[in-house]
Write a protein that holds these residues in place. Structure first.
Motif, PDB file in Angstrom:
ATOM      1  N   ASP A 278       0.925  -1.251  -0.099  1.00 34.94           N
ATOM      2  CA  ASP A 278       0.111  -0.183  -0.032  1.00 34.94           C
ATOM      3  C   ASP A 278       0.812   1.247  -0.058  1.00 34.94           C
ATOM      4  O   ASP A 278       1.736   1.427   0.920  1.00 34.94           O
ATOM      5  N   GLY A 279       0.498   2.280  -0.958  1.00 39.62           N
ATOM      6  CA  GLY A 279       1.383   3.408  -0.977  1.00 39.62           C
ATOM      7  C   GLY A 279       2.741   3.478  -1.718  1.00 39.62           C
ATOM      8  O   GLY A 279       3.347   4.579  -1.827  1.00 39.62           O
TER       9      GLY A 279
ATOM     10  N   VAL B 285      20.345  -4.898  -5.134  1.00 40.02           N
ATOM     11  CA  VAL B 285      20.252  -6.276  -4.321  1.00 40.02           C
ATOM     12  C   VAL B 285      19.053  -6.637  -3.530  1.00 40.02           C
ATOM     13  O   VAL B 285      18.218  -7.625  -3.889  1.00 40.02           O
ATOM     14  N   VAL B 286      18.836  -5.565  -2.695  1.00 39.35           N
ATOM     15  CA  VAL B 286      17.319  -5.736  -1.808  1.00 39.35           C
ATOM     16  C   VAL B 286      16.567  -4.807  -2.676  1.00 39.35           C
ATOM     17  O   VAL B 286      16.710  -3.564  -2.710  1.00 39.35           O
ATOM     18  N   PRO B 287      15.518  -5.409  -3.277  1.00 36.75           N
ATOM     19  CA  PRO B 287      14.792  -4.603  -4.222  1.00 36.75           C
ATOM     20  C   PRO B 287      14.056  -3.482  -3.587  1.00 36.75           C
ATOM     21  O   PRO B 287      13.706  -3.618  -2.365  1.00 36.75           O
ATOM     22  N   LEU B 288      13.612  -2.410  -4.150  1.00 36.45           N
ATOM     23  CA  LEU B 288      13.035  -1.474  -3.469  1.00 36.45           C
ATOM     24  C   LEU B 288      11.754  -1.654  -3.008  1.00 36.45           C
ATOM     25  O   LEU B 288      11.429  -1.206  -1.879  1.00 36.45           O
ATOM     26  N   ALA B 289      10.894  -2.394  -3.795  1.00 36.63           N
ATOM     27  CA  ALA B 289       9.710  -2.994  -3.190  1.00 36.63           C
ATOM     28  C   ALA B 289       9.799  -3.919  -1.934  1.00 36.63           C
ATOM     29  O   ALA B 289       9.131  -3.822  -1.012  1.00 36.63           O
ATOM     30  N   GLU B 290      10.884  -4.466  -1.842  1.00 37.24           N
ATOM     31  CA  GLU B 290      11.291  -5.295  -0.762  1.00 37.24           C
ATOM     32  C   GLU B 290      11.308  -4.670   0.598  1.00 37.24           C
ATOM     33  O   GLU B 290      11.015  -4.838   1.568  1.00 37.24           O
TER      34      GLU B 290
ATOM     35  N   ALA C 210      10.718   0.275   4.943  1.00 39.71           N
ATOM     36  CA  ALA C 210      11.307   1.500   4.531  1.00 39.71           C
ATOM     37  C   ALA C 210       9.811   2.204   4.083  1.00 39.71           C
ATOM     38  O   ALA C 210      10.031   3.353   4.058  1.00 39.71           O
ATOM     39  N   ALA C 211       8.637   1.662   4.210  1.00 42.42           N
ATOM     40  CA  ALA C 211       7.292   2.616   4.178  1.00 42.42           C
ATOM     41  C   ALA C 211       7.473   3.459   5.049  1.00 42.42           C
ATOM     42  O   ALA C 211       6.740   4.602   5.072  1.00 42.42           O
ATOM     43  N   LYS C 212       8.166   3.334   6.299  1.00 41.82           N
ATOM     44  CA  LYS C 212       8.071   4.280   7.377  1.00 41.82           C
ATOM     45  C   LYS C 212       9.103   5.331   7.366  1.00 41.82           C
ATOM     46  O   LYS C 212       9.201   6.164   8.224  1.00 41.82           O
TER      47      LYS C 212
END
Length: 226
Positions: A71-72, A135-140, A146-148
């Motif tokens: 979400d977001g 390496v660590v995808p942005l969505a992951e 990272a959403a916070k």
């Protein structure tokens, strides 16, 4: 016609012969200087991740938690390919770092070079065939905490060249990976699983991101191949 005046042969003082130990030291010193002056700078590489033992300790310290929602989420919330100096953005800086014989134009875009993808061992000579993988995808990262974050912190993650978060890899392999974690995707080259796991753990540890149970299991298995 007057005779030319003959000068006596020029005499040079003979240099004292150095003692054997001094001669050896002089020779070694000269050799080291020659090697230093003639040596080519080592090819740049991505930052070396922690050892398998260190990575295992970091892995055990990651908070285990189910992934959050998407979400977001938007890639625009992770501003990437920012300025890295010398007229290069992040993508161009990684292409220069990870390639061999890379030549660039005044805009820093590569005009020549060879890139070997660590994920599958393929070699490429066109930058358009190479993706810069997080390496660590942005969505992951988004689902792992990272959403916070503030946008500035997400920007840092997306452009961080100080840890092994960015790699030049075969474009379609990167697209196959998508935003999957190691429980669902690992590089086709099994010999790279150890390094990949160490990189992944390093990024998650550095940014205090969480990991789910299956992800931790897959990473532990990969470390077992080191």
């Amino acid at each position: 016609m007057p005779h030319a005046h003959r000068t006596s042969p020029r005499r040079y003082a003979r240099r004292p012969r150095p003692a054997p130990a001094a001669a050896l030291a002089t020779a070694v010193s000269g050799l080291l200087v020659a090697l230093t002056l003639g040596a080519s700078p080592a090819a740049a590489q991505p930052p070396t991740p922690p050892s398998a033992q260190e990575a295992a300790t970091m892995l055990s310290g990651l908070t285990e938690r189910a992934e959050g929602s998407m979400d977001g989420y938007s890639r625009s919330k992770f501003p990437h390919w920012t300025d890295q100096g010398n007229n290069c953005n992040t993508r161009e800086a990684v292409l220069k770092r990870d390639g061999e014989g890379v030549e660039t134009g005044s805009d820093c875009y590569p005009t020549k070079g060879t890139w070997t993808s660590p994920y599958d061992g393929q070699k490429w000579t066109k930058p358009s065939d190479v993706d810069i993988d997080h390496v660590v995808p942005l969505a992951e990262a988004w689902r792992s905490g990272a959403a916070k974050w503030t946008q500035d912190k997400r920007k840092e993650l997306a452009n961080n060249l100080k840890i092994a978060q960015l790699l030049a890899v075969t474009d379609n392999v990167n697209q196959e990976k998508g935003d999957q974690d190691p429980a669902k995707w690992m590089p086709p080259s099994s010999g790279y699983h150890c390094t990949y796991a160490r990189m992944w753990i390093w990024v998650k540890h550095t940014y205090d991101l969480t990991a789910d149970a299956d992800e931790k299991t897959a990473l532990k298995k990969a470390l077992g191949t080191c």
